[in-house]
Design a protein around this motif. Sequence first.
Motif, PDB file in Angstrom:
ATOM      1  N   ALA A  40       0.810  -1.219   0.000  1.00  0.00           N
ATOM      2  CA  ALA A  40       0.000   0.000   0.000  1.00  0.00           C
ATOM      3  C   ALA A  40       0.844   1.270   0.000  1.00  0.00           C
ATOM      4  O   ALA A  40       0.340   2.346  -0.273  1.00  0.00           O
ATOM      5  N   GLY A  41       2.096   1.158   0.311  1.00  0.00           N
ATOM      6  CA  GLY A  41       2.974   2.325   0.332  1.00  0.00           C
ATOM      7  C   GLY A  41       3.700   2.439   1.653  1.00  0.00           C
ATOM      8  O   GLY A  41       3.371   1.767   2.632  1.00  0.00           O
ATOM      9  N   THR A  42       4.694   3.290   1.657  1.00  0.00           N
ATOM     10  CA  THR A  42       5.533   3.494   2.827  1.00  0.00           C
ATOM     11  C   THR A  42       5.667   4.982   3.093  1.00  0.00           C
ATOM     12  O   THR A  42       5.960   5.753   2.186  1.00  0.00           O
ATOM     13  N   LEU A  43       5.435   5.363   4.328  1.00  0.00           N
ATOM     14  CA  LEU A  43       5.608   6.738   4.749  1.00  0.00           C
ATOM     15  C   LEU A  43       7.067   6.937   5.143  1.00  0.00           C
ATOM     16  O   LEU A  43       7.619   6.140   5.903  1.00  0.00           O
ATOM     17  N   HIS A  44       7.699   7.977   4.618  1.00  0.00           N
ATOM     18  CA  HIS A  44       9.088   8.307   4.937  1.00  0.00           C
ATOM     19  C   HIS A  44       9.082   9.576   5.775  1.00  0.00           C
ATOM     20  O   HIS A  44       8.555  10.602   5.332  1.00  0.00           O
ATOM     21  N   VAL A  45       9.668   9.534   6.976  1.00  0.00           N
ATOM     22  CA  VAL A  45       9.760  10.718   7.832  1.00  0.00           C
ATOM     23  C   VAL A  45      11.181  10.849   8.358  1.00  0.00           C
ATOM     24  O   VAL A  45      11.933   9.873   8.414  1.00  0.00           O
ATOM     25  N   SER A  46      11.525  12.048   8.765  1.00  0.00           N
ATOM     26  CA  SER A  46      12.858  12.253   9.334  1.00  0.00           C
ATOM     27  C   SER A  46      12.911  11.632  10.732  1.00  0.00           C
ATOM     28  O   SER A  46      11.879  11.532  11.415  1.00  0.00           O
ATOM     29  N   PRO A  47      14.100  11.242  11.176  1.00  0.00           N
ATOM     30  CA  PRO A  47      14.217  10.719  12.541  1.00  0.00           C
ATOM     31  C   PRO A  47      13.733  11.729  13.593  1.00  0.00           C
ATOM     32  O   PRO A  47      13.103  11.336  14.579  1.00  0.00           O
ATOM     33  N   ALA A  48      13.974  13.011  13.388  1.00  0.00           N
ATOM     34  CA  ALA A  48      13.513  14.020  14.350  1.00  0.00           C
ATOM     35  C   ALA A  48      11.988  14.088  14.398  1.00  0.00           C
ATOM     36  O   ALA A  48      11.397  14.193  15.482  1.00  0.00           O
ATOM     37  N   SER A  49      11.344  14.001  13.244  1.00  0.00           N
ATOM     38  CA  SER A  49       9.874  14.009  13.203  1.00  0.00           C
ATOM     39  C   SER A  49       9.306  12.771  13.874  1.00  0.00           C
ATOM     40  O   SER A  49       8.313  12.850  14.610  1.00  0.00           O
ATOM     41  N   TRP A  50       9.915  11.626  13.641  1.00  0.00           N
ATOM     42  CA  TRP A  50       9.458  10.379  14.263  1.00  0.00           C
ATOM     43  C   TRP A  50       9.595  10.467  15.773  1.00  0.00           C
ATOM     44  O   TRP A  50       8.691  10.104  16.514  1.00  0.00           O
ATOM     45  N   ARG A  51      10.737  10.984  16.254  1.00  0.00           N
ATOM     46  CA  ARG A  51      10.966  11.097  17.694  1.00  0.00           C
ATOM     47  C   ARG A  51       9.933  12.030  18.314  1.00  0.00           C
ATOM     48  O   ARG A  51       9.391  11.754  19.389  1.00  0.00           O
TER      49      ARG A  51
END
Length: 64
Positions: A40-51
């Motif tokens: 279905a797809g993959t969301l890519h986020v920065s490590p800072a946003s994830w934290r």
Amino acid sequence: MDLSDATWRKATRSGNADCVEVADNLPGVVLVRDSKDHEAGTLHVSPASWRAFVDVVEHLRPAT
């Protein structure tokens, strides 16, 4: 982006239920996908946003 080296894991509180999977072993990116539909797809986020997201979730989670 080549995702073949991504190491996926489910949330520890998900048990056997379907949920999201996260891969945080690649440099400069955290990947998030649906555990029951990998295509279905993959969301890519920065490590800072994830934290920041994880910090908010942990703050809002009810005490056990």
